[in-house]
Write an enzyme that holds these catalytic residues in place. Sequence first.
Site, PDB file in Angstrom:
ATOM      1  N   HIS A  67      38.086  33.979  32.154  1.00  0.00           N
ATOM      2  CA  HIS A  67      39.001  33.973  34.032  1.00  0.00           C
ATOM      3  C   HIS A  67      39.525  35.602  34.258  1.00  0.00           C
ATOM      4  CE1 HIS A  67      42.021  32.226  36.737  1.00  0.00           C
ATOM      5  NE2 HIS A  67      42.371  33.050  37.063  1.00  0.00           N
ATOM      6  N   GLU A  68      40.444  35.705  33.560  1.00  0.00           N
ATOM      7  CA  GLU A  68      41.104  37.015  34.006  1.00  0.00           C
ATOM      8  C   GLU A  68      39.828  38.437  33.557  1.00  0.00           C
ATOM      9  OE1 GLU A  68      44.315  36.996  34.052  1.00  0.00           O
ATOM     10  OE2 GLU A  68      44.192  34.901  34.016  1.00  0.00           O
ATOM     11  N   HIS A  71      38.781  38.312  36.852  1.00  0.00           N
ATOM     12  CA  HIS A  71      39.830  39.604  37.966  1.00  0.00           C
ATOM     13  C   HIS A  71      39.963  41.269  37.711  1.00  0.00           C
ATOM     14  CE1 HIS A  71      41.943  35.707  39.615  1.00  0.00           C
ATOM     15  NE2 HIS A  71      42.460  35.462  38.428  1.00  0.00           N
TER      16      HIS A  71
HETATM   17 ZN    ZN Z   1      43.462  34.318  38.357  1.00  0.00          ZN
END
Ligand code: ZN
Length: 245
Positions: A67-68, A71
């Site tokens: 997830h990170e 980003h």
């Molecule tokens: Zn996030």
Amino acid sequence: MRASFQLGRIAGIRIGVNWSVLVIFVLIAWSLAAARFPADYPQYGNGAYVAAAVLTAVVFFVSLLAHEISHALVARRNGLHVQDITLWLFGGVARLSGEARSPGAELRIAGVGPLVSLLLGVVFLVVAALVRAGGYDGLALAGLAWLGGINIALAVFNVIPAAPLDGGRLLRSVIWWRTGDRLTATRWSSRAGQVFGWALVALGLLTFFTGHGFGGLWLALIGWFLVGAATAENRQATRRIGIPT
Ligand SMILES: [Zn+2]
């Protein structure tokens, strides 16, 4: 929050872990090994529950990292410098230098994280369904189902329109786009973050003091963190925009 030790680099981005991750790791592994797995599949021994729980918790943190990293990669593609990624008590943080240059960039950077969590959640559930259809019904299924559920829950929680959650940035990008004013957008998403944070604190304390368990304290703690982060974000943005560059 600083990294206590480094895991290495992925796509050139430094990945660190704060010691507080251990608290969550132990909580997750313990609740899976002691409660959830034995309830779903009572026929195994303690060693099997512990091994499956530790493995599931590790995969959970890998999901969080994915997830990170999403980003970070989208931020980089949109011209931002990524300092590092750190996993800690409340999940992960990708530290970016500077701000998105347009509402569209903000939307893409914020939106990709929950999207990745949602996709991972669906993949885990589909794999679980396929494994089950193949005739297997055991502990691995409980782990896959839990990973599917938690990733989808993570995606949903993160799109709540309250800073500093991803949803707060999505809200900010939309207000920024509609008004053309980044500062106004930041104020609104921060305010939403403070309100949501206080609501979690209230709900958490209510849950705890009416005897519905320690989960309430945890909720209150997350709320408290969100209030602080939303307030800091507003202050930072105001200061940054106040300086002519
Ligand atoms: Zn996030």
